[in-house]
Design an enzyme around this catalytic site. Structure first.
Site, PDB file in Angstrom:
ATOM      1  N   GLY A   9       0.777  -1.231   0.000  1.00  0.00           N
ATOM      2  CA  GLY A   9       0.000   0.000   0.000  1.00  0.00           C
ATOM      3  C   GLY A   9       0.805   1.277   0.000  1.00  0.00           C
ATOM      4  O   GLY A   9       0.231   2.369  -0.076  1.00  0.00           O
ATOM      5  N   GLY A  11       3.000   1.982  -2.339  1.00  0.00           N
ATOM      6  CA  GLY A  11       3.429   2.226  -3.715  1.00  0.00           C
ATOM      7  C   GLY A  11       2.490   3.120  -4.499  1.00  0.00           C
ATOM      8  O   GLY A  11       1.580   3.753  -3.947  1.00  0.00           O
ATOM      9  N   LYS A 153       4.008 -12.375 -13.261  1.00  0.00           N
ATOM     10  CA  LYS A 153       2.638 -11.917 -13.030  1.00  0.00           C
ATOM     11  C   LYS A 153       1.634 -12.972 -13.471  1.00  0.00           C
ATOM     12  O   LYS A 153       0.576 -13.145 -12.844  1.00  0.00           O
ATOM     13  CB  LYS A 153       2.375 -10.593 -13.766  1.00  0.00           C
ATOM     14  CG  LYS A 153       3.155  -9.407 -13.227  1.00  0.00           C
ATOM     15  CD  LYS A 153       2.872  -9.123 -11.753  1.00  0.00           C
ATOM     16  CE  LYS A 153       1.539  -8.452 -11.526  1.00  0.00           C
ATOM     17  NZ  LYS A 153       1.354  -8.027 -10.112  1.00  0.00           N
TER      18      LYS A 153
END
Length: 362
Positions: A9, A11, A153
């Site tokens: 949080g 970033g 990812k």
């Protein structure tokens, strides 16, 4: 949502997630897990202050660290948006995007109190260098990823979605494309950096390729909608275990974006030198080879050339229908907000240099 924990949080996306949660009518407790505290938000761009957020220092590569924070917070919802930026080494991507994501998922499933997990994926999980025209969630994930970031990812998203329903925790994944906005340290700053190198005269490809750029506040909005849907008995079935593409729903020709940014800065190139995709790929291959010899990460890569030259825009009907998503900030408004934030940051940096010089002079 009584309590929400944002993993990562501190970033770029994290600050905007805090903002969207803070603006909810039924505002939840907002907690952040990160290795560093969130930066102080500027009142020009954010409504919340640091007093509105509870920070917990932790490391998602350590299950013990995650468990300790979860037990302290006992959130209903976890939003996992932690990820290293582009341009880093393969090892760090696997450590954070794969191993770290598995740690978050497993600890959440074992907690007994977390009900929902929203994961920040990327639209690039289906990208193999070829054109993506009006691509939706039915498009397959390529067997071979374009680079280490996308490979990890893909693996992270797969683990999150396959874990849906584990110990009663429902999950989903948000796939944004081309993020920019206040807090952006990559896309728009990178385009502005070209002004300093006189690179504005160069163009990769024919600029007839459409691309989806997405304002960061819209992506944060989509995450909050997803969390709300996962907790809604009437909506959870259509959202749980599913990925969702999120864009501004306004694809533009790729070089329209940097040229718009340059124009707002008062600069319009007098002429353009066009470099074809094959030439760009050859130069990128040489760049990768040279960087490999030097033992460092290549900045100019075949992925970046393919990324710049390909059609890459997405159909967000699924997000519209299942999440009730629609962009809340338009593309040009987003550009203006971003440039205003960059100007504000530059002014702060200049003032800090003056203060430092005055102190030295004294």
């Amino acid at each position: 949502m009584n309590r929400v924990l944002i993993v990562g949080g501190s970033g770029f996306l994290g600050g905007h997630l805090i903002e969207r949660l803070y603006l909810l009518e039924d505002r939840p407790e907002i907690h952040v897990l990160d290795i560093r505290p969130p930066p102080a938000p500027s009142s020009k761009f954010y409504s919340y202050t640091l007093e509105d957020v509870t920070f917990h220092q932790g490391d998602l590569t350590s299950p013990e660290s995650i468990k300790a924070v979860l037990e302290t917070v006992r959130p209903e919802v976890v939003i996992h948006c932690a990820s290293p930026v582009h341009g880093m080494g393969k090892e760090i991507y696997f450590k954070v995007n794969v191993d770290g994501t598995k740690n978050v998922v497993d600890c959440v499933a074992e907690s007994g109190f977390v009900k929902a997990l929203v994961y920040t994926s990327t639209a690039s999980v289906i990208y193999d260098g070829s054109d993506l025209r009006n691509a939706d969630e039915t498009f397959p994930i390529p067997e071979v990823a374009m680079d280490a970031y996308n490979e990890t990812k893909v693996l992270g998203e797969k683990y999150v979605l396959e874990s849906n329903g584990k110990n009663g925790v429902v999950t989903c994944a948000i796939r944004p494309s081309g993020l920019f906005g206040p807090g952006d340290r990559q896309l728009v700053p990178g385009m502005l950096a070209v002004l300093k190198t006189n690179g504005t005269i160069f163009q990769l490809g024919d600029n007839l390729n459409l691309f989806d750029f997405t304002y960061i506040g819209n992506v944060a909005h989509a995450h909050v909608l997803a969390a709300q849907c996962l907790l809604d008995e009437k909506k959870v079935e259509s959202v749980a275990g599913e990925p969702f593409f999120i864009t501004n729903d306004t694809p533009v020709y790729f070089f329209t974006m940097p040229r718009t940014i340059w124009a707002h800065k008062g600069y319009v190139p007098r002429f353009t030198i066009k470099m074809s995709r094959p030439v760009g790929m050859t130069l990128a291959y040489l760049s990768e080879w040279y960087s490999w010899l030097m033992g460092r990460e290549a900045l100019f890569t075949r992925f970046r050339v393919a990324f710049t030259c390909a059609n890459r825009y997405f159909n967000i009907s699924k997000a519209k229908n299942c999440l009730d998503y629609k962009p809340i900030v338009g593309l040009e408004e987003g550009v203006l907000k971003t440039l205003e934030w960059i100007d504000d940051e530059d002014a702060k940096a200049a003032a800090a240099l003056v203060d430092e010089k005055e102190k030295k002079d004294q």
